[in-house]
Design a protein around this motif. Sequence first.
Motif, PDB file in Angstrom:
ATOM      1  N   PHE A  44       0.825  -1.218   0.000  1.00  0.00           N
ATOM      2  CA  PHE A  44       0.000   0.000   0.000  1.00  0.00           C
ATOM      3  C   PHE A  44       0.857   1.265   0.000  1.00  0.00           C
ATOM      4  N   TYR A  45       2.045   1.175   0.606  1.00  0.00           N
ATOM      5  CA  TYR A  45       2.741   2.406   0.998  1.00  0.00           C
ATOM      6  C   TYR A  45       3.788   2.887   0.003  1.00  0.00           C
ATOM      7  N   ASP A  46       3.370   3.099  -1.260  1.00  0.00           N
ATOM      8  CA  ASP A  46       4.212   3.921  -2.125  1.00  0.00           C
ATOM      9  C   ASP A  46       3.933   5.373  -1.709  1.00  0.00           C
ATOM     10  N   LEU A  52      -2.279   8.921   1.103  1.00  0.00           N
ATOM     11  CA  LEU A  52      -3.675   8.539   1.362  1.00  0.00           C
ATOM     12  C   LEU A  52      -3.844   8.034   2.791  1.00  0.00           C
ATOM     13  N   PHE A  53      -2.840   7.297   3.303  1.00  0.00           N
ATOM     14  CA  PHE A  53      -2.959   6.827   4.682  1.00  0.00           C
ATOM     15  C   PHE A  53      -2.979   8.007   5.660  1.00  0.00           C
ATOM     16  N   GLU A  54      -2.175   9.023   5.386  1.00  0.00           N
ATOM     17  CA  GLU A  54      -2.222  10.217   6.252  1.00  0.00           C
ATOM     18  C   GLU A  54      -3.595  10.871   6.219  1.00  0.00           C
ATOM     19  N   GLU A  61     -14.337   8.993  10.732  1.00  0.00           N
ATOM     20  CA  GLU A  61     -14.631   7.594  11.087  1.00  0.00           C
ATOM     21  C   GLU A  61     -13.402   6.847  11.611  1.00  0.00           C
ATOM     22  N   TYR A  62     -12.213   7.283  11.212  1.00  0.00           N
ATOM     23  CA  TYR A  62     -10.990   6.549  11.593  1.00  0.00           C
ATOM     24  C   TYR A  62     -10.505   7.078  12.946  1.00  0.00           C
ATOM     25  N   TYR A  63     -11.079   6.485  14.013  1.00  0.00           N
ATOM     26  CA  TYR A  63     -10.847   6.960  15.376  1.00  0.00           C
ATOM     27  C   TYR A  63      -9.457   6.600  15.909  1.00  0.00           C
ATOM     28  N   LEU A 168       3.467   1.735  17.148  1.00  0.00           N
ATOM     29  CA  LEU A 168       2.222   2.444  17.423  1.00  0.00           C
ATOM     30  C   LEU A 168       1.175   2.216  16.336  1.00  0.00           C
ATOM     31  N   GLY A 169       0.036   2.854  16.520  1.00  0.00           N
ATOM     32  CA  GLY A 169      -0.947   2.990  15.449  1.00  0.00           C
ATOM     33  C   GLY A 169      -1.655   1.718  15.060  1.00  0.00           C
ATOM     34  N   SER A 170      -1.632   0.695  15.915  1.00  0.00           N
ATOM     35  CA  SER A 170      -2.223  -0.594  15.554  1.00  0.00           C
ATOM     36  C   SER A 170      -1.536  -1.214  14.347  1.00  0.00           C
ATOM     37  N   ASN A 171      -0.271  -0.866  14.142  1.00  0.00           N
ATOM     38  CA  ASN A 171       0.477  -1.524  13.066  1.00  0.00           C
ATOM     39  C   ASN A 171       0.573  -3.026  13.307  1.00  0.00           C
ATOM     40  N   ILE A 172       0.525  -3.424  14.567  1.00  0.00           N
ATOM     41  CA  ILE A 172       0.551  -4.847  14.917  1.00  0.00           C
ATOM     42  C   ILE A 172      -0.642  -5.584  14.299  1.00  0.00           C
ATOM     43  N   GLY A 173      -1.715  -4.824  14.002  1.00  0.00           N
ATOM     44  CA  GLY A 173      -2.955  -5.415  13.494  1.00  0.00           C
ATOM     45  C   GLY A 173      -2.827  -6.100  12.148  1.00  0.00           C
ATOM     46  N   ASN A 174      -1.788  -5.780  11.398  1.00  0.00           N
ATOM     47  CA  ASN A 174      -1.604  -6.443  10.102  1.00  0.00           C
ATOM     48  C   ASN A 174      -1.046  -7.861  10.228  1.00  0.00           C
ATOM     49  N   PHE A 175      -0.564  -8.204  11.410  1.00  0.00           N
ATOM     50  CA  PHE A 175      -0.013  -9.556  11.620  1.00  0.00           C
ATOM     51  C   PHE A 175      -1.101 -10.492  12.119  1.00  0.00           C
ATOM     52  N   ALA A 213     -14.929   2.755  10.065  1.00  0.00           N
ATOM     53  CA  ALA A 213     -13.536   3.226  10.108  1.00  0.00           C
ATOM     54  C   ALA A 213     -12.746   2.764   8.888  1.00  0.00           C
ATOM     55  N   TYR A 214     -13.182   1.649   8.295  1.00  0.00           N
ATOM     56  CA  TYR A 214     -12.465   1.089   7.142  1.00  0.00           C
ATOM     57  C   TYR A 214     -13.256   1.221   5.837  1.00  0.00           C
ATOM     58  N   ASP A 215     -14.363   1.967   5.903  1.00  0.00           N
ATOM     59  CA  ASP A 215     -15.138   2.240   4.679  1.00  0.00           C
ATOM     60  C   ASP A 215     -15.803   3.599   4.866  1.00  0.00           C
ATOM     61  N   ALA A 223      -9.988   4.668  -2.001  1.00  0.00           N
ATOM     62  CA  ALA A 223      -8.905   5.135  -2.873  1.00  0.00           C
ATOM     63  C   ALA A 223      -7.566   4.519  -2.457  1.00  0.00           C
ATOM     64  N   PHE A 224      -7.368   4.389  -1.143  1.00  0.00           N
ATOM     65  CA  PHE A 224      -6.156   3.777  -0.583  1.00  0.00           C
ATOM     66  C   PHE A 224      -6.040   2.321  -1.037  1.00  0.00           C
ATOM     67  N   ASN A 225      -7.144   1.601  -0.973  1.00  0.00           N
ATOM     68  CA  ASN A 225      -7.165   0.194  -1.374  1.00  0.00           C
ATOM     69  C   ASN A 225      -6.931   0.077  -2.888  1.00  0.00           C
ATOM     70  N   THR A 289      -6.841  -7.896   0.344  1.00  0.00           N
ATOM     71  CA  THR A 289      -5.698  -6.977   0.399  1.00  0.00           C
ATOM     72  C   THR A 289      -5.202  -6.668   1.812  1.00  0.00           C
ATOM     73  N   GLU A 290      -6.038  -6.844   2.829  1.00  0.00           N
ATOM     74  CA  GLU A 290      -5.556  -6.508   4.178  1.00  0.00           C
ATOM     75  C   GLU A 290      -6.388  -7.170   5.259  1.00  0.00           C
ATOM     76  N   ASN A 291      -5.702  -7.533   6.352  1.00  0.00           N
ATOM     77  CA  ASN A 291      -6.360  -7.877   7.610  1.00  0.00           C
ATOM     78  C   ASN A 291      -5.919  -6.868   8.641  1.00  0.00           C
ATOM     79  N   SER A 292      -6.844  -6.457   9.491  1.00  0.00           N
ATOM     80  CA  SER A 292      -6.500  -5.538  10.569  1.00  0.00           C
ATOM     81  C   SER A 292      -7.097  -6.109  11.856  1.00  0.00           C
ATOM     82  N   TYR A 293      -6.229  -6.767  12.641  1.00  0.00           N
ATOM     83  CA  TYR A 293      -6.699  -7.494  13.823  1.00  0.00           C
ATOM     84  C   TYR A 293      -6.997  -6.557  14.987  1.00  0.00           C
TER      85      TYR A 293
END
Length: 336
Positions: A44-46, A52-54, A61-63, A168-175, A213-215, A223-225, A289-293
């Motif tokens: 995602f992160y080019d 877009l992530f910023e 919605e993205y609390y 930070l930022g729930s980055n762990i959620g992608n694992f 938060a994700y839609d 757009a990010f997806n 394309t993504e899981n966010s645990y």
Amino acid sequence: MMVSVSMPRFRLVELTGGDPFVGFAQDVEAGLTAEPKHLSCRYFYDREGSRLFEAICKLPEYYLTRAETEILERHAPEIASLFPNDVTVIELGSGNAVKTRLLLEALLPGRQVRYVPIDICRPVLEESAADLLERFPRLEIVAVAAEYHEGLRHLRSESDRPRLILWLGSNIGNFRRAEAAEFLRRIRDTMTSADRMLVGVDLRKDRAVLEAAYDDAAGVTAAFNLNLLARINHELDGNFDLSAFQHRATYNQELGRIEMYLVSTRAQSVTMGRIGLTVQFAAGETIHTENSYKYSLAEINALAAAAGLQDLCFWQDTAGRFSLHFLAARTDPAGT
Ligand code: AVJ
């Protein structure tokens, strides 16, 4: 490959495991020829994806970002007070590092601080480092352009002072949960008794709150997806028609994760000239394309225990949506 650019208070280290194009090309080919189709969220992160992530982080919605910022605004001085002397702050997936400023601001008075941001997007690293160097005249920065596993190698070399490792930022959620435990365990194995870790975790909650938060209504997450397909078009000479794919985000409550997909709105075939690949899509077929645990407190406890970490304390935002955990390596026999 390793390239270093030296300046007085700033150093950039680029750690890339071989040709980045090859990794992307191989992963895209493997993911789009698999059944069901999938692509890795790390692509995602080019530059556009990072931008877009910023924008996502500012959405109503993205609390997540606001909740974690609230926690840091309230508790950064207390966190800083737990470090008596000079400190090295290492951050995994630092992005624009806006939240990190709160911690640096609290740590800098009376301490020498070296900040080591690790991120896969080099332009974002350079911009955020320039901003921090200007804001904090005494701050020293060693920026590392790398993926997590390479960043981890660098982590071992930053060991002359007590370290505060930020994830930070729930980055762990992608694992996946077991992978998250395994990755934390590897970080833990680099930690001395003076080192600490701060991990930001998004909590399980209402489906409606999570799915919004994700839609988001403005379509920024869509757009990010979809930018993943635009990236394939640019870098692999693809002909994805972005208007023929839709963003979908659903909460899988059993697994406690948001799942993101791109859905083909019609039967179509897509060609990627640079890798000589043509892929067929049925109408309604998905690319995962993504899981966010999301975690409960019990799951966070289990995670820390599995990683050999001790949860020294944690803080939450007033709405109880997000949790920030302050961890140390466990030294008792059960933790080793
Ligand atoms: C950067 C992984 C924390 O999962 O919330 C945001 C990425 N994806 N909206 C998240 C993301 C869609 C984000 N993380």
